[in-house]
Design an enzyme around this catalytic site. Structure first.
Site, PDB file in Angstrom:
ATOM      1  N   TYR A  98      26.122  52.603  35.933  1.00  0.00           N
ATOM      2  CA  TYR A  98      26.726  53.399  34.250  1.00  0.00           C
ATOM      3  C   TYR A  98      26.427  52.335  33.328  1.00  0.00           C
ATOM      4  O   TYR A  98      26.619  51.452  33.422  1.00  0.00           O
ATOM      5  CB  TYR A  98      28.306  53.791  34.981  1.00  0.00           C
ATOM      6  CG  TYR A  98      28.545  54.551  33.157  1.00  0.00           C
ATOM      7  CD1 TYR A  98      28.819  55.953  32.958  1.00  0.00           C
ATOM      8  CD2 TYR A  98      30.133  53.622  32.763  1.00  0.00           C
ATOM      9  CE1 TYR A  98      28.760  56.479  31.827  1.00  0.00           C
ATOM     10  CE2 TYR A  98      30.085  54.072  31.746  1.00  0.00           C
ATOM     11  CZ  TYR A  98      29.645  55.937  31.262  1.00  0.00           C
ATOM     12  OH  TYR A  98      30.222  56.409  30.385  1.00  0.00           O
ATOM     13  N   GLN A 104      33.918  61.889  33.852  1.00  0.00           N
ATOM     14  CA  GLN A 104      32.920  62.848  34.302  1.00  0.00           C
ATOM     15  C   GLN A 104      32.015  62.480  35.371  1.00  0.00           C
ATOM     16  O   GLN A 104      31.054  62.983  36.349  1.00  0.00           O
ATOM     17  CB  GLN A 104      32.557  63.933  33.663  1.00  0.00           C
ATOM     18  CG  GLN A 104      31.722  63.701  31.630  1.00  0.00           C
ATOM     19  CD  GLN A 104      33.546  63.378  31.278  1.00  0.00           C
ATOM     20  OE1 GLN A 104      34.060  62.655  31.452  1.00  0.00           O
ATOM     21  NE2 GLN A 104      32.350  63.988  30.045  1.00  0.00           N
ATOM     22  N   ASN A 141      34.977  52.442  29.224  1.00  0.00           N
ATOM     23  CA  ASN A 141      36.157  52.117  28.823  1.00  0.00           C
ATOM     24  C   ASN A 141      37.072  52.610  30.035  1.00  0.00           C
ATOM     25  O   ASN A 141      37.062  52.295  30.823  1.00  0.00           O
ATOM     26  CB  ASN A 141      36.186  53.667  27.540  1.00  0.00           C
ATOM     27  CG  ASN A 141      36.355  54.239  27.937  1.00  0.00           C
ATOM     28  OD1 ASN A 141      36.183  54.997  29.191  1.00  0.00           O
ATOM     29  ND2 ASN A 141      36.313  55.704  27.199  1.00  0.00           N
ATOM     30  N   THR A 156      36.087  43.140  27.308  1.00  0.00           N
ATOM     31  CA  THR A 156      35.405  42.166  26.968  1.00  0.00           C
ATOM     32  C   THR A 156      36.494  40.843  26.849  1.00  0.00           C
ATOM     33  O   THR A 156      37.528  40.825  26.115  1.00  0.00           O
ATOM     34  CB  THR A 156      34.202  42.225  26.735  1.00  0.00           C
ATOM     35  OG1 THR A 156      33.631  40.502  27.215  1.00  0.00           O
ATOM     36  CG2 THR A 156      34.062  41.553  24.708  1.00  0.00           C
ATOM     37  N   GLN A 198      31.789  37.405  20.515  1.00  0.00           N
ATOM     38  CA  GLN A 198      32.542  37.913  21.356  1.00  0.00           C
ATOM     39  C   GLN A 198      33.329  39.109  20.966  1.00  0.00           C
ATOM     40  O   GLN A 198      33.435  40.011  21.178  1.00  0.00           O
ATOM     41  CB  GLN A 198      33.043  36.842  22.905  1.00  0.00           C
ATOM     42  CG  GLN A 198      34.165  37.588  23.716  1.00  0.00           C
ATOM     43  CD  GLN A 198      32.226  37.728  24.682  1.00  0.00           C
ATOM     44  OE1 GLN A 198      31.393  36.963  24.312  1.00  0.00           O
ATOM     45  NE2 GLN A 198      31.914  38.375  25.248  1.00  0.00           N
ATOM     46  N   HIS A 238      32.036  43.131  20.347  1.00  0.00           N
ATOM     47  CA  HIS A 238      32.078  43.778  20.955  1.00  0.00           C
ATOM     48  C   HIS A 238      33.019  45.125  20.865  1.00  0.00           C
ATOM     49  O   HIS A 238      33.196  46.268  21.604  1.00  0.00           O
ATOM     50  CB  HIS A 238      31.828  43.389  22.441  1.00  0.00           C
ATOM     51  CG  HIS A 238      31.022  42.774  23.142  1.00  0.00           C
ATOM     52  ND1 HIS A 238      29.804  44.172  23.573  1.00  0.00           N
ATOM     53  CD2 HIS A 238      30.204  41.609  23.819  1.00  0.00           C
ATOM     54  CE1 HIS A 238      29.224  42.502  23.918  1.00  0.00           C
ATOM     55  NE2 HIS A 238      29.420  41.319  24.138  1.00  0.00           N
ATOM     56  N   GLU A 288      36.488  36.611  31.812  1.00  0.00           N
ATOM     57  CA  GLU A 288      34.946  37.059  32.312  1.00  0.00           C
ATOM     58  C   GLU A 288      34.138  35.707  31.934  1.00  0.00           C
ATOM     59  O   GLU A 288      32.910  35.129  33.061  1.00  0.00           O
ATOM     60  CB  GLU A 288      34.730  38.134  31.404  1.00  0.00           C
ATOM     61  CG  GLU A 288      34.098  39.267  31.333  1.00  0.00           C
ATOM     62  CD  GLU A 288      33.489  40.079  30.765  1.00  0.00           C
ATOM     63  OE1 GLU A 288      32.592  40.579  30.727  1.00  0.00           O
ATOM     64  OE2 GLU A 288      34.194  39.581  29.927  1.00  0.00           O
ATOM     65  N   HIS A 289      34.016  34.980  30.574  1.00  0.00           N
ATOM     66  CA  HIS A 289      33.326  34.406  30.060  1.00  0.00           C
ATOM     67  C   HIS A 289      33.502  32.682  29.718  1.00  0.00           C
ATOM     68  O   HIS A 289      34.632  32.901  29.133  1.00  0.00           O
ATOM     69  CB  HIS A 289      32.135  34.569  29.202  1.00  0.00           C
ATOM     70  CG  HIS A 289      31.366  36.269  29.317  1.00  0.00           C
ATOM     71  ND1 HIS A 289      32.438  37.413  28.568  1.00  0.00           N
ATOM     72  CD2 HIS A 289      30.390  36.695  29.565  1.00  0.00           C
ATOM     73  CE1 HIS A 289      31.646  38.066  28.878  1.00  0.00           C
ATOM     74  NE2 HIS A 289      30.793  37.706  29.024  1.00  0.00           N
ATOM     75  N   ASP A 306      24.443  36.919  28.476  1.00  0.00           N
ATOM     76  CA  ASP A 306      24.077  38.417  27.537  1.00  0.00           C
ATOM     77  C   ASP A 306      23.161  38.923  28.177  1.00  0.00           C
ATOM     78  O   ASP A 306      22.539  40.320  28.390  1.00  0.00           O
ATOM     79  CB  ASP A 306      24.999  38.913  26.507  1.00  0.00           C
ATOM     80  CG  ASP A 306      26.652  38.947  26.508  1.00  0.00           C
ATOM     81  OD1 ASP A 306      27.012  38.586  27.480  1.00  0.00           O
ATOM     82  OD2 ASP A 306      26.848  38.822  25.138  1.00  0.00           O
ATOM     83  N   GLU A 332      48.541  43.911  74.351  1.00  0.00           N
ATOM     84  CA  GLU A 332      48.336  44.807  72.787  1.00  0.00           C
ATOM     85  C   GLU A 332      49.184  46.339  74.073  1.00  0.00           C
ATOM     86  O   GLU A 332      48.933  47.359  72.866  1.00  0.00           O
ATOM     87  CB  GLU A 332      47.666  45.051  72.411  1.00  0.00           C
ATOM     88  CG  GLU A 332      46.782  43.340  71.831  1.00  0.00           C
ATOM     89  CD  GLU A 332      45.953  44.089  70.949  1.00  0.00           C
ATOM     90  OE1 GLU A 332      45.083  44.864  70.905  1.00  0.00           O
ATOM     91  OE2 GLU A 332      45.740  42.849  70.062  1.00  0.00           O
ATOM     92  N   HIS A 360      41.519  50.382  76.902  1.00  0.00           N
ATOM     93  CA  HIS A 360      40.888  48.727  76.926  1.00  0.00           C
ATOM     94  C   HIS A 360      40.018  48.472  77.304  1.00  0.00           C
ATOM     95  O   HIS A 360      38.596  48.165  78.082  1.00  0.00           O
ATOM     96  CB  HIS A 360      41.592  48.320  75.211  1.00  0.00           C
ATOM     97  CG  HIS A 360      41.128  48.887  73.571  1.00  0.00           C
ATOM     98  ND1 HIS A 360      41.478  49.859  73.934  1.00  0.00           N
ATOM     99  CD2 HIS A 360      40.420  48.494  72.405  1.00  0.00           C
ATOM    100  CE1 HIS A 360      41.810  50.219  72.431  1.00  0.00           C
ATOM    101  NE2 HIS A 360      41.492  49.318  72.229  1.00  0.00           N
TER     102      HIS A 360
END
Length: 441
Positions: A129, A193, A221, A244, A266, A269, A334-335, A368, A422, A427
């Site tokens: 995506y 979707q 998102n 971000t 940053q 974004h 994240e960064h 990036d 067990e 087994h």
């Protein structure tokens, strides 16, 4: 411009630090109620549902979800030469880094005649995506496609939101990047979707034959994140990416103009971007603030930047770099930029970050695009337990067990003991039918 949090003279624990530091809330739970009917509809009606949802949410009426091959070719032909050269180099560098992540099969002899082999096998098909939000992200095509290709994935599909401005197609730069990397299966689909379409696929009877995938990756998102949560288990996912963020750990050796520029970069974004500057130098904060007063009005996306810096962003004052390390580890950015004396040594002590940028000449913007590292990274503090997108996201390890009769007989008494403990008699029997106990034949 940013609010200040003064932790000097205090030794707060991790829980308190997390409570004090700002971060945009990711309301995945609240989005689930909206996203669940969308995913259910796509599962039931496939491409027909996606076309209806695309018309509803994007205002685009698609005859076909798949982008025609000639459109991809035209986008690449029309791509600015300098952008093409940058994408080629970005892909080359990313390929070098991701090829180094490949793992060799390993065979371990556990005992004479008993071997376990670890095989690393790529998934067969992935859905990647690429968001379309406020800006176009051809670089995200590189960051998703390259590790999948290096991993050996056989079938790759990309989805990116349709844009009214481009005739109901994804952004031309995104299409060009797909064509450049040899991806010919591209869908003009965005949001929840798109994730549902990857997970459930579509039959020809439902408007278009689209094969479901094994793994879905890529940022998006809150609705994309919620859809990923819903389909997890039907498919593998990389993460539920949120807004971000950047953390900067700096001392008075840092250049305030550079730090201000990185905070702004940053913040542009997203209005929900989080920016945190942690330092033991009150004087540095004054200098950075002065730089922001000059640089922010001059930046292109000034309103977006102002909103992010005034919102979930802050300066944090600490007693020393040691205390700063505790703060950035608790926030798990994240960064994370480390701009201190002996920056490499300080960076080596960081435990929690999606990616770490060391010193003056390694800004987040480099990562990036052209560092060679992957920019699909964990957000929202999830860097405490997960890492960025890598080859391993597209592969899984399979154990291959190969024992001969003597090796099985050797451990049969131990299986007797554990199976008995067990209460799993079958087994034990499955082993003893092959290697009966002495005197039982």
């Amino acid at each position: 411009m940013l609010r200040r949090i003064d932790l000097r003279g205090r030794t707060p624990g991790t829980i308190e630090i997390r409570g004090l530091l700002p971060r945009a809330p990711v309301q995945v739970e609240s989005a689930l109620a909206s996203v669940a009917p969308i995913c259910d509809d796509v599962r039931a009606r496939g491409a027909l549902a996606v076309r209806d949802l695309t018309k509803r949410f994007d205002g685009v009426d698609l005859a076909s979800l798949r982008v025609p091959a000639q459109v991809l070719a035209a986008a690449l032909a029309d791509l600015d030469a300098s952008v093409r050269a940058a994408l080629v180099e970005a892909a080359r560098r990313a390929r070098l880094v991701h090829e180094a992540q490949l793992r060799a099969d390993v065979e371990i002899e556990v005992a004479p005649g008993g071997r376990v082999r670890e095989r690393w096998v790529p998934v067969r098909r992935v859905g990647l995506y690429v968001p379309g939000g406020l800006v176009a992200y051809p670089s995200s095509v590189v960051m998703n496609v390259v590790p999948a290709q290096v991993a050996g994935v056989e079938s790759l599909a990309v989805a990116s939101p349709p844009q009214k401005a481009f005739g109901g197609l994804p952004h031309p730069a995104v299409l060009a990047a797909c064509a450049l990397l040899g991806i010919d299966e591209v869908y003009a689909v965005g949001g929840a979707q798109a994730i549902a379409l990857f997970a459930y696929g579509s039959t020809r009877e439902n408007g278009e034959a689209i094969e479901p995938v094994d793994v879905v990756t890529g940022p998006g998102n809150v609705y994309v994140a919620a859809a990923k949560r819903l389909v997890k288990g039907v498919v593998g996912i990389d993460s539920e990416a949120g807004p971000t963020e950047i953390g900067i750990l700096a001392d008075d050796s840092a250049d305030p103009a550079y730090l201000a520029a990185d905070l702004i970069a940053q913040a542009e974004h997203d209005e929900l971007a989080s920016c945190l500057l942690v330092t033991d130098s009150a004087a540095l904060l004054e200098l950075v603030d002065a730089e922001l007063a000059v640089q922010v009005p001059a930046t292109r996306h000034v309103e977006r930047v102002r909103a992010a810096l005034a919102g979930q962003s802050a300066y944090v004052l600490v007693d020393d770099v040691e205390a700063g390390l505790q703060v950035v580890d608790a926030w798990a950015a994240e960064h994370l930029e480390v701009v201190t004396r002996d920056a490499q040594k300080v960076a080596d002590r960081v435990r929690n970050a999606g990616a770490i940028f060391v010193g003056t000449w390694s800004p987040v913007s480099l990562g990036d695009y052209l560092a060679g590292s992957n920019h699909v990274l964990p957000t929202g503090g999830t860097a405490r337990f997960t890492g960025g997108l890598s080859v391993q996201a597209f592969q899984r390890m399979i154990h291959v067990i190969d024992y001969d009769r003597d090796a099985l007989a050797d451990v049969a008494p131990l299986i007797d003991a554990l199976g008995g403990a067990e209460d799993l008699a079958a087994h034990v029997a499955a082993v003893r039918i092959r290697v009966p106990e002495a005197g039982s034949q």
